[in-house]
Design a protein around this motif. Structure first.
Motif, PDB file in Angstrom:
ATOM      1  N   MET B  17       4.610  38.531  58.395  1.00 44.06           N
ATOM      2  CA  MET B  17       3.915  37.611  59.309  1.00 44.06           C
ATOM      3  C   MET B  17       3.047  38.359  60.318  1.00 44.06           C
ATOM      4  SD  MET B  17       4.921  34.480  58.546  1.00 44.06           S
ATOM      5  CE  MET B  17       4.843  33.438  59.984  1.00 44.06           C
ATOM      6  N   TRP B  18       3.086  39.697  60.283  1.00 48.26           N
ATOM      7  CA  TRP B  18       2.356  40.458  61.296  1.00 48.26           C
ATOM      8  C   TRP B  18       0.864  40.117  61.217  1.00 48.26           C
ATOM      9  CZ3 TRP B  18       4.736  42.928  65.088  1.00 48.26           C
ATOM     10  CH2 TRP B  18       3.937  43.631  65.991  1.00 48.26           C
ATOM     11  N   PRO B  19       0.216  39.843  62.353  1.00 46.22           N
ATOM     12  CA  PRO B  19      -1.176  39.364  62.319  1.00 46.22           C
ATOM     13  C   PRO B  19      -2.199  40.481  62.136  1.00 46.22           C
ATOM     14  CG  PRO B  19      -0.399  39.449  64.578  1.00 46.22           C
ATOM     15  CD  PRO B  19       0.775  39.855  63.723  1.00 46.22           C
ATOM     16  N   CYS B  20      -2.183  41.156  60.987  1.00 44.99           N
ATOM     17  CA  CYS B  20      -3.187  42.204  60.789  1.00 44.99           C
ATOM     18  C   CYS B  20      -4.474  41.587  60.233  1.00 44.99           C
ATOM     19  CB  CYS B  20      -2.659  43.319  59.891  1.00 44.99           C
ATOM     20  SG  CYS B  20      -2.040  42.835  58.304  1.00 44.99           S
ATOM     21  N   ARG B  51       1.137  64.676  78.779  1.00 50.44           N
ATOM     22  CA  ARG B  51       1.989  64.489  79.948  1.00 50.44           C
ATOM     23  C   ARG B  51       1.059  64.377  81.164  1.00 50.44           C
ATOM     24  NH1 ARG B  51       7.226  65.712  79.887  1.00 50.44           N
ATOM     25  NH2 ARG B  51       7.049  66.772  77.891  1.00 50.44           N
ATOM     26  N   GLY B  52       1.197  63.316  81.908  1.00 51.64           N
ATOM     27  CA  GLY B  52       0.306  63.132  83.060  1.00 51.64           C
ATOM     28  C   GLY B  52      -0.807  62.135  82.809  1.00 51.64           C
ATOM     29  N   ASP B  53      -1.103  61.816  81.538  1.00 51.19           N
ATOM     30  CA  ASP B  53      -2.065  60.753  81.232  1.00 51.19           C
ATOM     31  C   ASP B  53      -1.479  59.400  81.606  1.00 51.19           C
ATOM     32  OD1 ASP B  53      -4.145  62.200  80.229  1.00 51.19           O
ATOM     33  OD2 ASP B  53      -3.765  61.738  78.116  1.00 51.19           O
ATOM     34  N   GLN B  54      -2.359  58.421  81.747  1.00 54.30           N
ATOM     35  CA  GLN B  54      -1.904  57.045  81.950  1.00 54.30           C
ATOM     36  C   GLN B  54      -1.054  56.604  80.766  1.00 54.30           C
ATOM     37  OE1 GLN B  54      -2.722  55.417  84.702  1.00 54.30           O
ATOM     38  NE2 GLN B  54      -2.111  53.336  84.258  1.00 54.30           N
ATOM     39  N   PRO B  55       0.169  56.119  80.990  1.00 53.27           N
ATOM     40  CA  PRO B  55       1.000  55.665  79.852  1.00 53.27           C
ATOM     41  C   PRO B  55       0.380  54.445  79.166  1.00 53.27           C
ATOM     42  CG  PRO B  55       2.293  55.864  81.885  1.00 53.27           C
ATOM     43  CD  PRO B  55       0.856  55.977  82.275  1.00 53.27           C
ATOM     44  N   PHE B  56       0.713  54.233  77.893  1.00 53.40           N
ATOM     45  CA  PHE B  56       0.346  52.982  77.230  1.00 53.40           C
ATOM     46  C   PHE B  56       1.226  51.873  77.802  1.00 53.40           C
ATOM     47  CE2 PHE B  56      -1.222  56.032  74.064  1.00 53.40           C
ATOM     48  CZ  PHE B  56      -2.487  55.500  73.828  1.00 53.40           C
ATOM     49  N   ARG B  57       0.709  50.636  77.771  1.00 53.69           N
ATOM     50  CA  ARG B  57       1.410  49.533  78.416  1.00 53.69           C
ATOM     51  C   ARG B  57       1.869  48.484  77.405  1.00 53.69           C
ATOM     52  NH1 ARG B  57      -1.130  48.575  84.286  1.00 53.69           N
ATOM     53  NH2 ARG B  57      -1.634  50.742  84.716  1.00 53.69           N
ATOM     54  N   SER B  58       2.993  47.872  77.724  1.00 54.13           N
ATOM     55  CA  SER B  58       3.436  46.701  76.970  1.00 54.13           C
ATOM     56  C   SER B  58       2.548  45.536  77.371  1.00 54.13           C
ATOM     57  CB  SER B  58       4.872  46.340  77.319  1.00 54.13           C
ATOM     58  OG  SER B  58       5.734  47.397  77.046  1.00 54.13           O
ATOM     59  N   SER B  59       2.338  44.626  76.458  1.00 58.00           N
ATOM     60  CA  SER B  59       1.504  43.484  76.793  1.00 58.00           C
ATOM     61  C   SER B  59       1.927  42.279  75.973  1.00 58.00           C
ATOM     62  CB  SER B  59       0.041  43.819  76.516  1.00 58.00           C
ATOM     63  OG  SER B  59      -0.752  42.663  76.626  1.00 58.00           O
ATOM     64  N   HIS B  60       1.892  41.115  76.603  1.00 59.73           N
ATOM     65  CA  HIS B  60       2.241  39.892  75.882  1.00 59.73           C
ATOM     66  C   HIS B  60       1.012  39.276  75.228  1.00 59.73           C
ATOM     67  CE1 HIS B  60       0.384  37.393  79.030  1.00 59.73           C
ATOM     68  NE2 HIS B  60       0.843  38.304  79.856  1.00 59.73           N
ATOM     69  N   ASP B  61      -0.169  39.820  75.502  1.00 54.55           N
ATOM     70  CA  ASP B  61      -1.384  39.193  74.974  1.00 54.55           C
ATOM     71  C   ASP B  61      -2.074  40.061  73.929  1.00 54.55           C
ATOM     72  OD1 ASP B  61      -2.200  41.170  76.620  1.00 54.55           O
ATOM     73  OD2 ASP B  61      -3.525  39.940  77.865  1.00 54.55           O
ATOM     74  N   GLY B  62      -1.332  40.752  73.112  1.00 59.80           N
ATOM     75  CA  GLY B  62      -1.936  41.463  71.993  1.00 59.80           C
ATOM     76  C   GLY B  62      -1.707  42.948  71.991  1.00 59.80           C
ATOM     77  N   GLY B  63      -1.583  43.554  73.174  1.00 63.83           N
ATOM     78  CA  GLY B  63      -1.294  44.984  73.214  1.00 63.83           C
ATOM     79  C   GLY B  63      -2.393  45.798  73.864  1.00 63.83           C
ATOM     80  N   PHE B 125      -4.016  56.095  69.674  1.00 66.89           N
ATOM     81  CA  PHE B 125      -3.974  54.682  70.061  1.00 66.89           C
ATOM     82  C   PHE B 125      -2.517  54.219  70.049  1.00 66.89           C
ATOM     83  CE2 PHE B 125      -8.196  55.283  68.331  1.00 66.89           C
ATOM     84  CZ  PHE B 125      -9.016  54.436  69.050  1.00 66.89           C
ATOM     85  N   MET B 126      -2.295  53.033  70.588  1.00 63.56           N
ATOM     86  CA  MET B 126      -1.010  52.354  70.443  1.00 63.56           C
ATOM     87  C   MET B 126      -0.973  51.693  69.068  1.00 63.56           C
ATOM     88  SD  MET B 126       1.727  51.755  72.064  1.00 63.56           S
ATOM     89  CE  MET B 126       2.082  50.120  71.432  1.00 63.56           C
ATOM     90  N   GLY B 127       0.215  51.630  68.506  1.00 63.77           N
ATOM     91  CA  GLY B 127       0.384  50.853  67.279  1.00 63.77           C
ATOM     92  C   GLY B 127       1.042  49.526  67.591  1.00 63.77           C
ATOM     93  N   ALA B 128       1.455  48.820  66.561  1.00 65.61           N
ATOM     94  CA  ALA B 128       2.173  47.541  66.709  1.00 65.61           C
ATOM     95  C   ALA B 128       1.381  46.541  67.551  1.00 65.61           C
ATOM     96  CB  ALA B 128       3.568  47.761  67.310  1.00 65.61           C
ATOM     97  N   LEU B 129       0.065  46.540  67.405  1.00 69.91           N
ATOM     98  CA  LEU B 129      -0.769  45.627  68.187  1.00 69.91           C
ATOM     99  C   LEU B 129      -0.902  44.291  67.456  1.00 69.91           C
ATOM    100  CD1 LEU B 129      -3.660  48.081  69.168  1.00 69.91           C
ATOM    101  CD2 LEU B 129      -1.644  47.461  70.514  1.00 69.91           C
ATOM    102  N   ARG B 130      -0.863  43.229  68.237  1.00 72.09           N
ATOM    103  CA  ARG B 130      -1.042  41.904  67.640  1.00 72.09           C
ATOM    104  C   ARG B 130      -2.498  41.452  67.699  1.00 72.09           C
ATOM    105  NH1 ARG B 130       3.194  38.972  66.213  1.00 72.09           N
ATOM    106  NH2 ARG B 130       5.237  39.926  66.545  1.00 72.09           N
TER     107      ARG B 130
END
Lengths: 219, 160
Positions: B17-20, B51-63, B125-130
């Motif tokens: 069901m993953w929205p790819c 180390r020291g870069d801006q971390p990736f963020r969780s998001s409810h609107d797609g990633g 990049f981040m993975g698991a993006l919706r």
């Protein structure tokens, strides 16, 4: 530019249709097969680069599944026994510190700890921060950057705490299987219970961002 | 992944069901020269960064569709992962980052003469993006331009 790559879910590559993809049989987190196995990693890379020789696409080929890591064990699969044993996270941190430092020393300083930017010697403060958050207190840490809100910062703190525990355990039990480390963390440590409690608490907050973060903390 | 048929019903449905994005066709760029003469770049969706870069963020609107640059000269001790998914086992990456980002393996292939050279920068990049529209429209083309500016001939893509 010509591209080639590795895909973990073959069915997704069938839908996206990238030019060249090698479907591998490994679980998430192990795209090149196995940690500390350069020979096998080269085998996966060679198979991926071999796709560059194909003259038309999309190319989606499979690596023979002769090595398949175990399925990831989630915290909800276990029953945490730490409270019956009278354990607490702060004491665990102190007890594990020597093993964590041993891990770093034996890996040229490499550690997965660092996303929160809080030094590991301040992790007892992180525990108090998490405990306060769960109990509904107005709580924060001075290390939290202004542009990272509390839920996101909690996730980074949890990532660091988990990495600290896992690396300490790998130093303590160098031959331990990955699944045994997950089982130990979630079923036997007070930190496992605390992280699970935080995930449960955040998933019940009426805020989509907190719920999204909770999904990445514990389930 | 093992065949989806080997997974639990919940896992199988989640993957299916993953929205790819679904495409009808495939862009095709043939090799202009042999791999042993090519410059190779590396792009990952492992949520890795310095180390020291801006971390990736969780998001409810797609990633999080931003990216981070990892110079090739970076030591593995200076790379951390803030991937937002709990759905994978981090243990292997704790042990050896090459299991998802082959930063030590690729120079070995150059030494063996199988790869011509490597780009000075890798991209993460981040993975698991919706919702990947931010990558399709903005960050993806930006990284592609940077790779082209470096004279990259071949890009290796790795997930986590």
């Amino acid at each position: 530019m010509t591209t080639t790559g590795i895909v973990l879910i073959e069915e997704h590559a069938q839908r996206v249709k990238p030019p060249r993809m090698l479907a591998v049989p490994f679980f998430f987190g192990n795209a090149l097969g196995e940690a500390d196995n350069p020979e096998y990693q080269h085998k996966v890379l060679q198979a991926t680069f071999d796709l560059l020789d194909r003259d038309q696409g999309p190319v989606l080929e499979q690596l023979p599944d002769d090595m398949v890591p175990d399925i990831l064990m989630q915290g909800s699969e276990t029953t945490n026994e730490s409270s019956e044993k009278g354990l607490n996270s702060a004491d665990e941190l102190t007890e594990l510190r020597a093993y964590y430092e041993q891990w770093m020393n034996s890996h040229d300083g490499r550690t997965a700890v660092g996303g929160s930017s809080i030094p590991q010697r301040r992790f007892r403060g992180v525990v108090r921060f998490i405990e306060g958050f769960i109990s509904g207190e107005e709580t924060d840490m001075k290390e939290r950057p202004e542009d990272i809100n509390v839920p996101q910062f909690l996730r980074l703190c949890v990532n660091d705490l988990k990495a600290f525990y896992y690396e300490a355990r790998m130093a303590q039990r160098p031959d331990g299987a990955d699944r045994d480390i997950h089982d130990w963390f979630w079923s036997q440590t007070a930190m496992g219970a605390l992280v699970m409690a935080l995930g449960t608490h955040m998933s019940g907050i009426d805020d989509k961002e907190s719920q999204a973060v909770a999904f990445g903390i514990a389930r | 992944m093992p065949k989806l048929s080997a997974l639990s019903e919940i896992q199988r449905k989640s993957m299916l069901m993953w929205p790819c994005i679904e495409h009808d066709d495939t862009p095709w760029t043939p090799m202009a020269k042999s791999l042993s003469e090519s410059k190779v770049g590396l792009v990952t969706t492992a949520g890795l960064h310095l180390r020291g870069d801006q971390p990736f963020r969780s998001s409810h609107d797609g990633g999080d569709t931003t990216y981070r640059t990892i110079p090739r000269s970076t030591s593995s001790a200076d790379i951390i992962q803030t991937h937002t998914s709990l759905g994978f086992d981090h243990t292997g990456i704790y042990r050896d980052i090459n299991v998802t980002l082959p930063i030590d393996r690729l120079p070995e292939l150059v030494e063996q003469g199988k790869i011509g050279s490597l780009s000075d920068n890798y991209y993460s990049f981040m993975g698991a993006l919706r919702d990947v529209s931010g990558i399709v429209e903005d960050s993806g083309p930006e990284v592609a331009r940077k790779l082209k500016d470096e004279g990259v001939d071949v890009v290796l893509l790795t997930p986590t």
